[in-house]
Scaffold this active site. Structure first.
Site, short mmCIF file in Angstrom:
data_model
loop_
_atom_site.label_atom_id
_atom_site.label_comp_id
_atom_site.label_asym_id
_atom_site.label_seq_id
_atom_site.Cartn_x
_atom_site.Cartn_y
_atom_site.Cartn_z
N CYS A 132 0.67 -1.28 -0.08
CA CYS A 132 0.15 0.02 -0.10
C CYS A 132 0.92 1.21 -0.18
O CYS A 132 0.42 2.32 -0.48
CB CYS A 132 -0.79 0.05 1.20
SG CYS A 132 -2.11 -1.35 1.45
N HIS A 272 -3.82 7.10 3.43
CA HIS A 272 -4.15 5.69 2.95
C HIS A 272 -5.49 5.37 3.51
O HIS A 272 -5.74 5.31 4.58
CB HIS A 272 -2.97 4.65 3.42
CG HIS A 272 -3.39 3.07 2.82
ND1 HIS A 272 -3.64 3.17 1.44
CD2 HIS A 272 -3.66 2.09 3.71
CE1 HIS A 272 -4.04 1.54 1.60
NE2 HIS A 272 -3.49 1.08 2.56
N ASN A 302 -10.17 -0.15 0.41
CA ASN A 302 -8.64 -0.05 0.27
C ASN A 302 -7.97 -0.68 -0.99
O ASN A 302 -8.17 -1.83 -1.43
CB ASN A 302 -7.96 -0.84 1.52
CG ASN A 302 -6.60 -1.02 1.50
OD1 ASN A 302 -5.88 -0.41 0.72
ND2 ASN A 302 -6.07 -1.43 2.48
#
Ligand code: ACO
Length: 345
Positions: A132, A272, A302
């Site tokens: 990520c 994030h 996500n």
């Protein structure tokens, strides 16, 4: 145009002999697939509820790529939008970096497939795997190439088809993730605005918190590995959560310290988009006002390396970020990896 927060800051790059070079983000773009998977639909797949998913994560829906739509397709679409906004042709691109944990194939690099799809014939191209955190790692690498005068125009893409590595029988993970891509064009623009600093960090001691056991050299694909469901993402959610809050906070503080600025001078914090509670906890520890935080995870979940790239594009397009604003990107992912970047827009 809204007024920028008063900002006096120190540019950490000025320490180096980089006169006449500034790494500006001259265009951003994103793409998400059309198909929406709602929490209500997930209720039919696993033992979960819309209420649990919203209260524990903030996610309402996520996008799923079509069966014949791959990471390189989404990356190419986001890249073409970013190039258009930057007023740059694909032929002008010197380097393409694709951050992804879901490449079209283990090799060739997905970046080469994007290169072919957008027609960037001159470009060198490679993939970057920092989970990520990949988009911020990519921005920093692009900046290094630009400041060192190696390249003038670099395309950084975060693109993921996470639906291809989700165990749709595991309620602990399948509700969290989605597909999509975001891209940024970075260019040398002397005396212009740009990336002021990027912090990167890693902790291999905690590699087992978030991983995919199968498909690599340790456990190549076999009938046994497929039967044991080893080709799906696995996560220890609680420990990942704790580490995420601490690492994102520390990286963000360090990036602000390097620029000698206070959180109040940041117009927009783009974290994030993993979990609303992680974002709120990091924001609170940083002393950020809720209005400073950019959140779009309710729509996409996500999307790993694509997450802050998509959010950055939406923040720019919606007018949340104006020329001259200071913005803070902060990320966390498997590895563990984390990062933060301060940008003068
Ligand atoms: N629906 C209903 N119940 C569920 C679900 C679900 N979808 N998922 C888990 N539960 C249950 C668990 O089984 C557990 O039940 P039990 O107590 O009977 O065992 C209970 O809910 C609580 O589980 P916790 O794990 O304690 O829930 P938590 O509040 O920690 O939330 C979550 C779980 C959302 C996964 C959270 O831990 C999280 O967001 N972690 C971080 C994820 C992350 O940031 N990833 C970033 C990197 S991703 C990348 O790099 C690819």
């Amino acid at each position: 145009m809204s007024a920028s927060p008063a900002h006096k800051f120190s540019n950490p790059r000025a320490r180096y002999n980089f006169q006449g070079r500034t790494c500006s983000i001259t265009g951003v773009g994103s793409y998400v697939p059309a198909k929406i998977l709602t929490n209500a639909e997930l209720e039919k797949l696993v033992d979960t509820t819309d209420e649990w998913i919203i209260t524990r994560t903030g996610i309402k829906e996520r996008r799923l790529a079509a069966a014949n739509e791959f990471t390189s397709d989404m990356g190419a679409k986001a890249a073409l939008r970013a190039l258009k906004r930057a007023g740059v042709t694909a032929a002008q691109v010197d380097l393409i970096i694709v951050a992804t944990i879901t490449p079209d194939m283990p090799f060739p690099p997905t970046a080469c497939l994007v290169q072919q799809k957008i027609g960037a014939r001159r470009a060198a191209a490679f993939d970057l795997e920092a989970a990520c955190s990949g988009f911020i790692y990519g921005l920093e690498i692009a900046q290094q190439f630009i400041m060192s005068r190696t390249y003038d125009t670099v395309l950084v893409i975060g693109a993921e088809k996470l639906s291809s590595i989700i165990d749709w029988k595991d309620r602990n993970t399948c509700v969290l993730f989605g597909d999509g891509a975001g891209a940024a064009v970075l260019q040398n623009r002397p005396q212009a605005h740009g990336l002021l600093t990027a912090v990167m960090g890693s902790d291999g001691e905690n590699a087992d918190l978030l991983f995919m056991p199968g498909g690599g050299s340790r456990c190549p694909a076999s009938t046994e590995s497929v039967n044991a469901r080893l080709h799906y993402l696995r996560m220890n959610g609680k420990e990942t959560f704790k580490n995420a809050v601490q690492a994102m906070y520390t990286a963000a503080r360090e990036s602000l310290r390097r620029c000698e600025i206070d959180i109040s001078q940041i117009r927009c914090v783009i974290p994030h988009q993993a979990n609303r509670r992680i974002i709120d906890a990091v924001g609170e520890r940083l002393g950020a006002q809720p209005a400073q935080l950019f959140v779009n995870l309710e729509k996409y979940g996500n999307t790993s390396a694509a997450s802050v790239a998509i959010a950055l594009d939406e923040a720019v397009e919606s007018g949340r970020i104006q020329r001259g604003d200071l913005i803070l990107l902060v990320v966390f992912g498997a590895g563990l990896t984390w990062g933060a970047a301060v940008i003068e827009w």
